[in-house]
Design a protein around this motif. Structure first.
Motif, PDB file in Angstrom:
ATOM      1  N   ARG A 237       0.840  -1.211   0.000  1.00  0.00           N
ATOM      2  CA  ARG A 237       0.000   0.000   0.000  1.00  0.00           C
ATOM      3  C   ARG A 237       0.871   1.256   0.000  1.00  0.00           C
ATOM      4  N   HIS A 238       1.970   1.239   0.745  1.00  0.00           N
ATOM      5  CA  HIS A 238       2.888   2.375   0.799  1.00  0.00           C
ATOM      6  C   HIS A 238       3.401   2.727  -0.597  1.00  0.00           C
ATOM      7  N   TYR A 239       3.677   1.719  -1.403  1.00  0.00           N
ATOM      8  CA  TYR A 239       4.188   1.956  -2.755  1.00  0.00           C
ATOM      9  C   TYR A 239       3.084   2.278  -3.748  1.00  0.00           C
ATOM     10  N   GLY A 240       1.857   2.391  -3.290  1.00  0.00           N
ATOM     11  CA  GLY A 240       0.757   2.798  -4.167  1.00  0.00           C
ATOM     12  C   GLY A 240       0.252   1.712  -5.091  1.00  0.00           C
ATOM     13  N   MET A 241       0.530   0.473  -4.752  1.00  0.00           N
ATOM     14  CA  MET A 241       0.035  -0.624  -5.583  1.00  0.00           C
ATOM     15  C   MET A 241      -1.476  -0.743  -5.394  1.00  0.00           C
ATOM     16  N   THR A 242      -2.151  -1.110  -6.452  1.00  0.00           N
ATOM     17  CA  THR A 242      -3.611  -1.209  -6.447  1.00  0.00           C
ATOM     18  C   THR A 242      -4.064  -2.547  -5.894  1.00  0.00           C
ATOM     19  N   GLU A 243      -4.986  -2.503  -4.962  1.00  0.00           N
ATOM     20  CA  GLU A 243      -5.600  -3.735  -4.464  1.00  0.00           C
ATOM     21  C   GLU A 243      -6.643  -4.141  -5.497  1.00  0.00           C
ATOM     22  N   ALA A 244      -6.255  -5.048  -6.378  1.00  0.00           N
ATOM     23  CA  ALA A 244      -7.085  -5.388  -7.532  1.00  0.00           C
ATOM     24  C   ALA A 244      -8.144  -6.435  -7.229  1.00  0.00           C
ATOM     25  N   ALA A 245      -7.856  -7.349  -6.308  1.00  0.00           N
ATOM     26  CA  ALA A 245      -8.800  -8.434  -6.031  1.00  0.00           C
ATOM     27  C   ALA A 245      -8.419  -9.127  -4.735  1.00  0.00           C
ATOM     28  N   ARG A 246      -9.369  -9.847  -4.202  1.00  0.00           N
ATOM     29  CA  ARG A 246      -9.132 -10.729  -3.055  1.00  0.00           C
ATOM     30  C   ARG A 246      -9.483 -12.128  -3.510  1.00  0.00           C
ATOM     31  N   PHE A 247      -8.768 -13.115  -2.962  1.00  0.00           N
ATOM     32  CA  PHE A 247      -9.019 -14.496  -3.351  1.00  0.00           C
ATOM     33  C   PHE A 247      -8.557 -15.431  -2.247  1.00  0.00           C
ATOM     34  N   GLU A 248      -8.933 -16.680  -2.365  1.00  0.00           N
ATOM     35  CA  GLU A 248      -8.490 -17.714  -1.439  1.00  0.00           C
ATOM     36  C   GLU A 248      -7.784 -18.806  -2.219  1.00  0.00           C
ATOM     37  N   ALA A 249      -6.767 -19.378  -1.606  1.00  0.00           N
ATOM     38  CA  ALA A 249      -6.046 -20.514  -2.188  1.00  0.00           C
ATOM     39  C   ALA A 249      -5.547 -21.365  -1.027  1.00  0.00           C
ATOM     40  N   ALA A 250      -5.769 -22.642  -1.130  1.00  0.00           N
ATOM     41  CA  ALA A 250      -5.336 -23.597  -0.099  1.00  0.00           C
ATOM     42  C   ALA A 250      -5.778 -23.171   1.296  1.00  0.00           C
ATOM     43  N   GLY A 251      -6.986 -22.634   1.404  1.00  0.00           N
ATOM     44  CA  GLY A 251      -7.536 -22.259   2.695  1.00  0.00           C
ATOM     45  C   GLY A 251      -7.006 -20.963   3.282  1.00  0.00           C
ATOM     46  N   ARG A 252      -6.254 -20.192   2.507  1.00  0.00           N
ATOM     47  CA  ARG A 252      -5.706 -18.922   2.989  1.00  0.00           C
ATOM     48  C   ARG A 252      -6.276 -17.778   2.165  1.00  0.00           C
ATOM     49  N   ALA A 253      -6.467 -16.638   2.804  1.00  0.00           N
ATOM     50  CA  ALA A 253      -7.003 -15.451   2.136  1.00  0.00           C
ATOM     51  C   ALA A 253      -5.849 -14.549   1.693  1.00  0.00           C
TER      52      ALA A 253
END
Length: 187
Positions: free
Chosen positions: A155-171
């Motif tokens: 977030r500090h570097y201004g990267m865009t939070e494009a999506a949320r997802f789950e894989a192998a039981g982790r968010a």
């Protein structure tokens, strides 16, 4: 102290693997890992060879010592069950059919504790963005939601939070950024 960023070489492998192991945060409580940050995944010399054949592995060299590294790769080179493949799928799904251009994966990344707070990550990120900006339109990174420090850094570097997802039981959160825009923003 002068820190130079360059592409990795086979003689860097042992130091990269050692830093990767140290950055996992093994032996720390979940709270301490979240606060300090951690990397995930299994890395071998063979995998480093493969990554070096793609967009590349970048190292921050401080007078012959490895201060940090950043791995980049092409999504097509990873197995479909890997969280990185899920991150790319989530980003593409969130794009709702828009052409995002040519993608590369950014990460894992680690900076040796002795060099943290000295701009090493900024140098790594800027150098790899300059090196890849002509060939790639968008970088995709993914961070487990339990990794508070890494989320803050992205977030500090201004990267865009494009999506949320789950894989192998982790968010996870999938971040994106334009290498050309990032490189232009840094002198």
């Amino acid at each position: 102290m002068t820190i130079n960023v360059r592409r990795s070489r086979p003689e860097d492998h042992a130091a990269i693997l050692s830093l990767m192991d140290a950055a996992r945060g093994a032996g720390l409580s979940d709270e301490e890992r979240a606060r300090r940050g951690f990397v995930q995944g299994n890395l071998t010399g063979e995998l480093l060879d493969r990554f070096e054949e793609g967009p590349g592995v970048f190292v921050a060299d401080a007078a012959g010592e490895l201060a940090g590294f950043a791995i980049t790769s092409e999504p097509s080179r990873l197995p479909p069950h890997h969280p990185a493949a899920a991150a790319v799928a989530a980003v593409l799904g969130a794009a709702d059919g828009r052409d995002l251009g040519r993608l590369f994966l950014y990460g894992p990344v680690a900076v040796d504790e002795r060099f943290q707070g000295r701009g090493v990550l900024t140098r790594l990120l800027t150098a790899l963005c300059r090196a890849l900006a002509d060939d790639f339109d968008l970088a995709v990174a993914f961070v487990e939601t339990a990794n508070e420090r890494s989320l803050d850094v992205h977030r500090h570097y201004g990267m865009t939070e494009a999506a949320r997802f789950e894989a192998a039981g982790r968010a996870y959160v999938a971040f994106t950024f334009s290498p050309a825009a990032f490189a232009r923003a840094r002198p």
